[in-house]
Design an enzyme around this catalytic site. Structure first.
Site, PDB file in Angstrom:
ATOM      1  N   ARG A  95      28.755  34.717  41.086  1.00 57.41           N
ATOM      2  CA  ARG A  95      29.700  34.382  40.012  1.00 57.41           C
ATOM      3  C   ARG A  95      29.019  33.707  38.837  1.00 57.41           C
ATOM      4  NH1 ARG A  95      35.360  35.479  40.937  1.00 57.41           N
ATOM      5  NH2 ARG A  95      35.470  36.212  43.085  1.00 57.41           N
TER       6      ARG A  95
ATOM      7  N   SER B 250      41.547  41.006  43.398  1.00 55.76           N
ATOM      8  CA  SER B 250      40.266  40.398  43.043  1.00 55.76           C
ATOM      9  C   SER B 250      39.166  41.446  42.904  1.00 55.76           C
ATOM     10  CB  SER B 250      39.858  39.408  44.138  1.00 55.76           C
ATOM     11  OG  SER B 250      40.893  38.494  44.349  1.00 55.76           O
TER      12      SER B 250
ATOM     13  N   LYS C 134      42.873  28.867  42.539  1.00 57.11           N
ATOM     14  CA  LYS C 134      43.757  29.631  43.429  1.00 57.11           C
ATOM     15  C   LYS C 134      44.738  28.716  44.163  1.00 57.11           C
ATOM     16  CE  LYS C 134      41.513  33.392  42.465  1.00 57.11           C
ATOM     17  NZ  LYS C 134      42.111  34.395  41.585  1.00 57.11           N
TER      18      LYS C 134
ATOM     19  N   HIS D 214      48.753  36.221  39.428  1.00 57.45           N
ATOM     20  CA  HIS D 214      47.326  36.559  39.424  1.00 57.45           C
ATOM     21  C   HIS D 214      47.097  37.605  38.328  1.00 57.45           C
ATOM     22  CE1 HIS D 214      43.678  38.050  42.003  1.00 57.45           C
ATOM     23  NE2 HIS D 214      43.317  37.150  41.122  1.00 57.45           N
TER      24      HIS D 214
ATOM     25  N   CYS E 189      38.626  43.759  40.684  1.00 56.57           N
ATOM     26  CA  CYS E 189      39.033  45.117  40.277  1.00 56.57           C
ATOM     27  C   CYS E 189      38.959  45.265  38.758  1.00 56.57           C
ATOM     28  CB  CYS E 189      40.464  45.408  40.714  1.00 56.57           C
ATOM     29  SG  CYS E 189      40.624  45.852  42.436  1.00 56.57           S
TER      30      CYS E 189
ATOM     31  N   LYS F 117      39.625  42.739  36.240  1.00 54.81           N
ATOM     32  CA  LYS F 117      40.517  41.970  35.349  1.00 54.81           C
ATOM     33  C   LYS F 117      39.742  41.341  34.206  1.00 54.81           C
ATOM     34  CE  LYS F 117      43.126  38.984  37.585  1.00 54.81           C
ATOM     35  NZ  LYS F 117      42.591  39.079  38.957  1.00 54.81           N
TER      36      LYS F 117
ATOM     37  N   ASP G 112      42.419  35.636  34.641  1.00 58.41           N
ATOM     38  CA  ASP G 112      42.702  35.587  36.086  1.00 58.41           C
ATOM     39  C   ASP G 112      44.114  35.120  36.446  1.00 58.41           C
ATOM     40  OD1 ASP G 112      41.755  35.996  38.748  1.00 58.41           O
ATOM     41  OD2 ASP G 112      41.519  33.842  38.995  1.00 58.41           O
TER      42      ASP G 112
ATOM     43  N   PHE H 183      36.466  51.130  31.665  1.00 54.44           N
ATOM     44  CA  PHE H 183      35.939  50.124  30.721  1.00 54.44           C
ATOM     45  C   PHE H 183      36.615  50.249  29.352  1.00 54.44           C
ATOM     46  CE2 PHE H 183      32.607  50.773  33.953  1.00 54.44           C
ATOM     47  CZ  PHE H 183      32.646  49.504  34.505  1.00 54.44           C
TER      48      PHE H 183
ATOM     49  N   TYR I 295      32.517  26.721  47.985  1.00 52.06           N
ATOM     50  CA  TYR I 295      32.475  27.901  47.123  1.00 52.06           C
ATOM     51  C   TYR I 295      33.787  28.159  46.375  1.00 52.06           C
ATOM     52  CZ  TYR I 295      30.276  32.149  45.512  1.00 52.06           C
ATOM     53  OH  TYR I 295      29.668  33.086  44.718  1.00 52.06           O
TER      54      TYR I 295
ATOM     55  N   GLY J 138      37.051  29.422  44.845  1.00 49.73           N
ATOM     56  CA  GLY J 138      38.451  29.046  45.048  1.00 49.73           C
ATOM     57  C   GLY J 138      38.662  28.097  46.222  1.00 49.73           C
TER      58      GLY J 138
ATOM     59  N   ASN K 189      36.957  42.318  32.885  1.00 47.81           N
ATOM     60  CA  ASN K 189      36.561  43.366  31.924  1.00 47.81           C
ATOM     61  C   ASN K 189      37.725  43.758  31.023  1.00 47.81           C
ATOM     62  OD1 ASN K 189      34.070  43.422  33.099  1.00 47.81           O
ATOM     63  ND2 ASN K 189      34.388  45.309  34.255  1.00 47.81           N
TER      64      ASN K 189
ATOM     65  N   ARG L 129      42.792  49.367  43.204  1.00 53.79           N
ATOM     66  CA  ARG L 129      41.633  50.247  43.296  1.00 53.79           C
ATOM     67  C   ARG L 129      41.993  51.351  44.285  1.00 53.79           C
ATOM     68  NH1 ARG L 129      35.941  49.481  42.557  1.00 53.79           N
ATOM     69  NH2 ARG L 129      36.300  47.394  41.687  1.00 53.79           N
TER      70      ARG L 129
ATOM     71  N   ARG M 274      35.968  33.326  49.111  1.00 56.78           N
ATOM     72  CA  ARG M 274      37.200  32.758  49.636  1.00 56.78           C
ATOM     73  C   ARG M 274      37.345  33.157  51.105  1.00 56.78           C
ATOM     74  NH1 ARG M 274      40.984  35.366  48.336  1.00 56.78           N
ATOM     75  NH2 ARG M 274      40.251  36.852  46.812  1.00 56.78           N
TER      76      ARG M 274
ATOM     77  N   ASN N  94      29.404  38.929  45.555  1.00 55.43           N
ATOM     78  CA  ASN N  94      30.414  38.013  45.009  1.00 55.43           C
ATOM     79  C   ASN N  94      29.751  36.876  44.222  1.00 55.43           C
ATOM     80  OD1 ASN N  94      33.113  37.133  44.593  1.00 55.43           O
ATOM     81  ND2 ASN N  94      32.899  35.607  46.229  1.00 55.43           N
TER      82      ASN N  94
HETATM   83  C1  OXD Z   1      39.544  36.043  43.018  1.00 51.53           C
HETATM   84  C2  OXD Z   1      38.909  35.286  41.928  1.00 51.53           C
HETATM   85  O1  OXD Z   1      39.030  36.054  44.137  1.00 51.53           O
HETATM   86  O2  OXD Z   1      39.435  35.350  40.808  1.00 51.53           O
HETATM   87  O3  OXD Z   1      40.589  36.647  42.767  1.00 51.53           O
HETATM   88  O4  OXD Z   1      37.914  34.586  42.164  1.00 51.53           O
HETATM   89 MN    MN Z   2      41.328  36.295  40.840  1.00 46.39          MN
END
Ligand code: OXD
Ligand code: MN
Length: 604
Positions: A390, A273, A231, A251, A275, A277, A298, A516, A222, A224, A279, A421, A82, A388
């Site tokens: 995906r 982003s 987003k 979010h 961090c 989520k 997300d 985790f 790419y 978002g 998992n 974080r 992004r 990054n």
């Molecule tokens: C972000 C995503 O960047 O979920 O937050 O892709």
């Molecule tokens: Mn996100």
């Protein structure tokens, strides 16, 4: 229509929405594509597009035995995340975008965009993607149409949204939708050969008009930047709409947690982003006989329901997750979700035609083709996958997808969790003693930057509610909106609010908390708090567990108390920083947040 596109094509008969026909004509006149394709959303369409992209060399078909019906795509190395600096909120008034957004005058932006988009689809196919964010038929859902010249965007939208005929039917019925125009910004002349990942990084613009509810995105293919339902629509546009209509677009992941007696409670959690989520949303608990099920990883749309509680839906239908670090150990459910029917972007390719990324296996393969298409060996000094990189996978492939994922009424929320974080001094978990203190906690998130966005990583920045890059209006007004939601509801119906931090480190830089699956111990405490079955101790910054279920877990002596310590000096400094940060919102800042700072200062 003024160009050579055949508008007598049978698909025009499928469109009865006057708004869509008008907009389509405008877009065709402006972008001048060679062909127009109305997406039906069928699997055969997805497969056909993937094959066409594979024939061009843009998609690489993975070994069908190891990763059936899956593809690897490599982006242009200049188009990997992004781009916040090229993301604009074009509200009528600058003050409505606020200090955390890039604002640009809407009229001037429209002129600029007309210039960019004129003729931008020459030599290309224009895909029309009708899509629905949220379960089909839910009053909580919203429909949109993305027009794009990227087959990659179409294939990803197939996975990430409910798209095609069913969405078009809803659009026709309502004669309404959110228009989302996207172009990679690389028109082709008749004898040009296309590149594998067309994009135009120097002209990237991701533009939102929150009042007229429009999205225009130019120059990037790419994530978002190109999958505009995510987003752009489900957060930036939806957050501004939610403010007007009295709900929340957040979010946040949504998970269901079931205890050994079979009682289930739903929780939503916001983290910046990359961090963890994804998992957390599907974690395998280490506490015996507790179970997490995933509604979303997300985004959550949260609205007051008829019984006065808050209900949440996941507007998405797939995961667009960060691949590096994902492994059978760290997230077995994600690994199973991507066992096939998935798209991988910027990961490495193994000699057997499968995918690999850093952290996927303990041992590195002897040879790979890296995300840039070059040979890679364990001795190479570069990363095999982009940080990054995906995966895009259907949520229904998740082994622990929640039964209520498609429920048009959404799921009732029992708790809301915030986190960031932070490598020191922010406790493992604390509970807000009121909705107002919870809003303060959300507003106080700071987190180290990650590679989900372009720019420096590892730098601490304020990221209120993990919405910094995604709030479509003035963040100060957003804080007030959260407070209003609380005021409009009965106290006993409001979810409790928590703040967690999995990322505390010791002097040597090792994580103190194992994270985790072990995070289920914290979820268990939160679950039991909502039933008044777990005790808490009061501190100046909120309530902390009197006791946590740590059975079977060894934590170094001293480390546990370290995870919950509240250092006076550190917090005085933290609050001072927050006060300075909050000042940037001027008179849009609700005074309640300053009062929360004062209360903590007094109690420290
Ligand atoms: C972000 C995503 O960047 O979920 O937050 O892709
Ligand atoms: Mn996100």
């Amino acid at each position: 229509m003024e160009n050579n596109v055949d508008t007598t094509s049978v698909f025009y008969q499928k469109i009865t929405s006057k708004k869509l026909l008008k907009w389509l004509k405008e877009c065709i006149d402006l972008c001048q594509p060679d062909k127009v394709h109305l997406c039906d959303g069928y699997q055969s369409e997805y497969e056909q597009l993937c094959l066409e992209e594979a024939a061009k060399g843009s998609f690489i078909k993975l070994n069908k035995k190891l990763r059936p019906n899956s593809y690897l795509v490599r982006s242009n190395p200049a188009d990997v995340a992004r781009v916040e600096e090229c993301t604009f909120i074009c509200s009528e008034k600058e003050s409505d975008a606020g200090p955390t957004n890039n604002w640009f005058d809407p009229e001037r932006m429209r002129i600029k965009l007309q210039g960019f988009f004129r003729g931008c689809m020459n030599g290309r196919t224009m895909y029309i993607i009708p899509f629905c964010m949220g379960p089909l038929g839910s009053s909580l859902s919203t429909v949109g149409v993305e027009i794009s010249d990227s087959a990659y965007a179409v294939c990803n939208m197939h996975i990430m949204t409910r798209m095609g005929n069913a969405a078009l039917e809803l659009i026709n019925q309502a004669d309404n939708f959110i228009p989302c125009l996207h172009s990679v910004g690389v028109p082709l002349k008749s004898n040009d050969t296309d590149v594998k990942w067309p994009c135009c990084p120097e002209k990237r613009h991701i533009v939102h008009f929150p009042e007229s509810q429009e999205i225009w995105s130019y120059g990037s293919g790419y994530g978002g930047n190109a999958l505009l339902g995510k987003k752009c629509l489900a957060l930036r546009i939806a957050s501004a709409t939610a403010r007007r209509e009295g709900w929340l677009a957040e979010h946040m992941l949504i998970l269901g947690l079931t205890n050994p007696e079979g009682n289930k409670k739903y929780m939503a959690a916001a983290f910046p982003s990359a961090c963890g989520k994804t998992n957390l949303s599907m974690l395998q608990t280490t506490v015996p006989n507790w179970k997490v099920e995933c509604v979303g990883d997300d985004i959550a749309w949260i609205k007051p329901g008829p019984d006065g509680r808050l209900y949440a839906i996941n507007p998405e239908a797939g995961f667009f997750g960060v691949a590096p670090g994902t492994s059978i150990k760290s997230n077995p459910n994600a690994m199973l979700s991507i066992r096939g029917n998935s798209i991988f972007t910027n990961v490495a390719l193994t000699d057997k035609g499968d995918v690999w990324w850093e952290g996927m296996t303990e041992e590195k393969p002897n040879h790979l083709i890296d995300w840039k298409g070059k040979d890679w060996y364990p001795s190479s000094s570069t990363l095999a996958a982009h940080p990054n990189a995906r995966f895009t996978a259907p949520i229904e492939q998740c082994p622990c997808v929640d039964n209520e994922f498609e429920n048009i009424a959404g799921v009732p929320l029992e708790a809301i969790i915030f986190g960031g974080r932070r490598n020191s001094d922010i406790p493992l978990v604390r509970e807000a003693n009121s909705w107002q203190q919870g809003v303060f906690m959300g507003a106080s998130i700071s987190s180290e930057t990650t590679s989900a966005s372009s720019g420096e990583t590892g730098k601490l920045r304020h990221d209120p509610f993990a919405m910094l890059p995604f709030c479509g209006y003035n963040m100060g007004d957003y804080f007030s909106h959260w407070l209003e939601i609380g005021k409009g509801m009965k106290k006993d119906k409001l979810p409790k609010i928590y703040f967690v931090n999995w990322f505390n480190k010791d002097e040597k830089g090792n994580f103190i908390w194992p994270g985790f699956g072990e995070n289920s111990r914290i979820l268990k405490w939160i679950f039991e708090r909502s039933e008044d079955k777990a005790e808490a101790l009061k501190t100046a910054i909120g309530l902390i567990p009197k006791e946590l279920d740590l059975e079977g877990l060894t934590i170094k002596p001293g480390n546990l108390s370290r995870l919950f310590q509240v250092k006076k000096k550190v917090w005085q400094q933290e609050l001072k920083n927050l006060r300075t940060y909050f000042q940037t919102f001027g008179d849009h800042l609700p005074t309640e947040l300053l009062k929360e700072i004062e209360k903590i200062e007094k109690q420290l």
